[in-house]
Design a protein around this motif. Structure first.
Motif, PDB file in Angstrom:
ATOM      1  N   TYR A  24     -24.088  12.245 -21.152  1.00 49.19           N
ATOM      2  CA  TYR A  24     -22.823  12.953 -20.973  1.00 49.19           C
ATOM      3  C   TYR A  24     -21.742  12.313 -21.844  1.00 49.19           C
ATOM      4  O   TYR A  24     -20.920  13.014 -22.458  1.00 49.19           O
ATOM      5  CB  TYR A  24     -22.381  12.905 -19.512  1.00 49.19           C
ATOM      6  CG  TYR A  24     -23.160  13.807 -18.580  1.00 49.19           C
ATOM      7  CD1 TYR A  24     -23.950  14.843 -19.079  1.00 49.19           C
ATOM      8  CD2 TYR A  24     -23.085  13.648 -17.196  1.00 49.19           C
ATOM      9  CE1 TYR A  24     -24.649  15.674 -18.224  1.00 49.19           C
ATOM     10  CE2 TYR A  24     -23.791  14.481 -16.329  1.00 49.19           C
ATOM     11  CZ  TYR A  24     -24.583  15.487 -16.859  1.00 49.19           C
ATOM     12  OH  TYR A  24     -25.280  16.320 -16.019  1.00 49.19           O
ATOM     13  N   LEU A  25     -21.749  10.973 -21.876  1.00 51.90           N
ATOM     14  CA  LEU A  25     -20.750  10.284 -22.696  1.00 51.90           C
ATOM     15  C   LEU A  25     -20.963  10.589 -24.177  1.00 51.90           C
ATOM     16  O   LEU A  25     -19.998  10.784 -24.917  1.00 51.90           O
ATOM     17  CB  LEU A  25     -20.820   8.772 -22.455  1.00 51.90           C
ATOM     18  CG  LEU A  25     -20.492   8.277 -21.048  1.00 51.90           C
ATOM     19  CD1 LEU A  25     -20.505   6.753 -21.010  1.00 51.90           C
ATOM     20  CD2 LEU A  25     -19.138   8.797 -20.577  1.00 51.90           C
ATOM     21  N   ARG A  26     -22.216  10.612 -24.604  1.00 49.10           N
ATOM     22  CA  ARG A  26     -22.500  10.895 -26.013  1.00 49.10           C
ATOM     23  C   ARG A  26     -22.085  12.325 -26.366  1.00 49.10           C
ATOM     24  O   ARG A  26     -21.517  12.569 -27.437  1.00 49.10           O
ATOM     25  CB  ARG A  26     -23.983  10.680 -26.308  1.00 49.10           C
ATOM     26  CG  ARG A  26     -24.435   9.230 -26.105  1.00 49.10           C
ATOM     27  CD  ARG A  26     -25.800   8.977 -26.714  1.00 49.10           C
ATOM     28  NE  ARG A  26     -26.277   7.648 -26.371  1.00 49.10           N
ATOM     29  CZ  ARG A  26     -25.910   6.526 -27.002  1.00 49.10           C
ATOM     30  NH1 ARG A  26     -25.053   6.601 -28.021  1.00 49.10           N
ATOM     31  NH2 ARG A  26     -26.384   5.359 -26.635  1.00 49.10           N
ATOM     32  N   ALA A  47      -7.722   9.288 -22.842  1.00 49.72           N
ATOM     33  CA  ALA A  47      -7.949   7.975 -22.232  1.00 49.72           C
ATOM     34  C   ALA A  47      -9.440   7.739 -22.006  1.00 49.72           C
ATOM     35  O   ALA A  47      -9.969   6.648 -22.248  1.00 49.72           O
ATOM     36  CB  ALA A  47      -7.178   7.877 -20.918  1.00 49.72           C
ATOM     37  N   PHE A  48     -10.136   8.780 -21.562  1.00 50.25           N
ATOM     38  CA  PHE A  48     -11.573   8.662 -21.299  1.00 50.25           C
ATOM     39  C   PHE A  48     -12.343   8.434 -22.600  1.00 50.25           C
ATOM     40  O   PHE A  48     -13.355   7.730 -22.612  1.00 50.25           O
ATOM     41  CB  PHE A  48     -12.059   9.939 -20.596  1.00 50.25           C
ATOM     42  CG  PHE A  48     -13.482   9.863 -20.124  1.00 50.25           C
ATOM     43  CD1 PHE A  48     -13.862   8.969 -19.144  1.00 50.25           C
ATOM     44  CD2 PHE A  48     -14.439  10.713 -20.668  1.00 50.25           C
ATOM     45  CE1 PHE A  48     -15.180   8.917 -18.718  1.00 50.25           C
ATOM     46  CE2 PHE A  48     -15.752  10.670 -20.241  1.00 50.25           C
ATOM     47  CZ  PHE A  48     -16.134   9.762 -19.264  1.00 50.25           C
ATOM     48  N   HIS A  63     -16.190   2.718 -26.075  1.00 50.64           N
ATOM     49  CA  HIS A  63     -16.454   1.301 -25.807  1.00 50.64           C
ATOM     50  C   HIS A  63     -17.782   1.132 -25.065  1.00 50.64           C
ATOM     51  O   HIS A  63     -18.597   0.260 -25.406  1.00 50.64           O
ATOM     52  CB  HIS A  63     -15.300   0.722 -24.995  1.00 50.64           C
ATOM     53  CG  HIS A  63     -15.438  -0.742 -24.705  1.00 50.64           C
ATOM     54  ND1 HIS A  63     -15.518  -1.699 -25.694  1.00 50.64           N
ATOM     55  CD2 HIS A  63     -15.517  -1.418 -23.516  1.00 50.64           C
ATOM     56  CE1 HIS A  63     -15.631  -2.889 -25.152  1.00 50.64           C
ATOM     57  NE2 HIS A  63     -15.637  -2.737 -23.830  1.00 50.64           N
ATOM     58  N   ILE A  64     -18.001   1.969 -24.064  1.00 47.83           N
ATOM     59  CA  ILE A  64     -19.251   1.891 -23.290  1.00 47.83           C
ATOM     60  C   ILE A  64     -20.460   2.165 -24.172  1.00 47.83           C
ATOM     61  O   ILE A  64     -21.474   1.460 -24.111  1.00 47.83           O
ATOM     62  CB  ILE A  64     -19.209   2.872 -22.098  1.00 47.83           C
ATOM     63  CG1 ILE A  64     -18.170   2.413 -21.078  1.00 47.83           C
ATOM     64  CG2 ILE A  64     -20.587   2.999 -21.455  1.00 47.83           C
ATOM     65  CD1 ILE A  64     -17.872   3.435 -20.006  1.00 47.83           C
ATOM     66  N   LEU A  65     -20.377   3.172 -25.020  1.00 48.13           N
ATOM     67  CA  LEU A  65     -21.504   3.500 -25.899  1.00 48.13           C
ATOM     68  C   LEU A  65     -21.771   2.399 -26.921  1.00 48.13           C
ATOM     69  O   LEU A  65     -22.918   2.097 -27.241  1.00 48.13           O
ATOM     70  CB  LEU A  65     -21.230   4.828 -26.606  1.00 48.13           C
ATOM     71  CG  LEU A  65     -21.243   6.068 -25.710  1.00 48.13           C
ATOM     72  CD1 LEU A  65     -20.835   7.304 -26.507  1.00 48.13           C
ATOM     73  CD2 LEU A  65     -22.620   6.269 -25.074  1.00 48.13           C
ATOM     74  N   ALA A  66     -20.680   1.777 -27.424  1.00 50.32           N
ATOM     75  CA  ALA A  66     -20.857   0.680 -28.379  1.00 50.32           C
ATOM     76  C   ALA A  66     -21.547  -0.498 -27.708  1.00 50.32           C
ATOM     77  O   ALA A  66     -22.458  -1.115 -28.290  1.00 50.32           O
ATOM     78  CB  ALA A  66     -19.504   0.257 -28.945  1.00 50.32           C
TER      79      ALA A  66
END
Length: 310
Positions: free
Chosen positions: A5-7, A63-64, A70-73
């Motif tokens: 979902y983040l990707r 903001a998200f 950052h989380i994906l990195a």
């Protein structure tokens, strides 16, 4: 929340367009739109403003986006680190050393080559007495060790001879024999012999003492030095004479002199040992470099299986 979902979200936010983002991801546009809608429902707020010619992030979406990137990195970095460790290109290897083996250039050369080939693997060295080294290998607190032979080893360990090394006699400055390049041990009469305690390295201790007596030198075995490297300073202060591996003659002290001996038996071997059946990739890389170094030095060492000789 699933990472995909983040990707998907980052892809849409970067392209500012669902169709282009879908093309970049290699999927069709309708499923991508559905996944973004699921993400928005899960978070509980819209992340995009749908426009006629694309999308814009909402304030919450902006903001998200920063946190998602950052989380994906961090995730990608963690995955790459795991892969590097699995390839033996990262991580750590714990190395034991005994009896001043670090003075020998072949030991230093092997460690330098390992660092050049695998700069991201951390080398954790520790110097211990031989019995402590064997216990540490058994307990897996070290992975590989450089030791001096003779030493009683059993079939718990595999190993190979790295090199042979002669001992040299160390005399105090002004000794009557100090002008001689090569000295027969029987010339020493009953000269006090400085030696380390037998429990530190029994095989090496016995080799030195036995060779002295067989060569006609009956030494007084006092005083004892706390370890092998301390013997040279004790010679310098006039306590007696000692024998050290030839590589230790790099220790420059104007109060001592180093001499060859006529006995061919006063020789030690430096061996590399590790747990039998240990196949960690970092260890295998060290052994592979060891084999390459042996080939470069015209077969100074051959693969050796150590058996209990006690």
């Amino acid at each position: 929340m699933e990472l995909r979902y983040l990707r998907y979200f980052v892809a849409v936010a970067s392209a500012r367009h669902f169709t282009r983002a879908a093309e970049n991801l290699g999927i069709s546009q309708p499923p991508l739109s559905q996944q973004i809608q699921k993400l928005e429902r899960e978070i509980g707020t819209p992340l995009f403003k749908r426009m006629a010619r694309g999308v814009e992030m909402t304030e919450a979406g902006a903001a998200f986006y920063q946190d998602a990137c950052h989380i994906l990195a961090l995730t990608d970095s963690a995955i790459e680190r795991v892969h590097s460790i699995a390839r033996g290109e990262a991580g750590a290897i714990n190395i034991g050393f005994s009896c001043a083996v670090t003075f020998h250039p072949m030991v230093l050369s092997l460690l330098q080559r390992y660092r050049q080939h695998f700069p991201n693997v951390r080398l954790n060295p520790r110097e211990e007495h031989i019995q402590d080294i064997l216990d540490s290998l058994r307990n897996r607190t070290i992975d590989i060790a450089f030791i001096r032979l003779p030493c009683d080893l059993n079939d718990e360990f595999d190993g190979e001879i790295l090199t042979n090394e002669a001992f040299q006699l160390v005399l105090p400055a002004g000794h009557p024999l100090s002008a001689q390049t090569c000295i027969a041990l029987d010339q020493l009469k009953q000269e006090p012999l400085i030696i380390f305690p037998r429990e530190l390295c029994p095989g090496l201790y016995d080799l030195i003492v036995r060779t002295c007596y067989l060569s006609g030198y009956q030494p007084k075995l006092n005083p004892l030095a706390p370890h092998l490297t301390a013997t040279i300073n004790m010679v310098a202060t006039g306590f007696g004479v000692t024998f050290v591996p030839q590589s230790m003659s790099c220790i420059q002290n104007s109060s001592v002199s180093y001499h060859d001996t006529t006995t061919p038996h006063l020789t030690t071997q430096i061996a590399v040992i590790w747990r039998r059946h240990d196949r960690s990739v970092t260890l295998m890389h060290m052994i592979q470099l060891l084999h390459q170094q042996q080939s470069l030095t015209a077969g100074q060492g051959n693969q050796t299986e150590f058996c209990d000789s006690s």
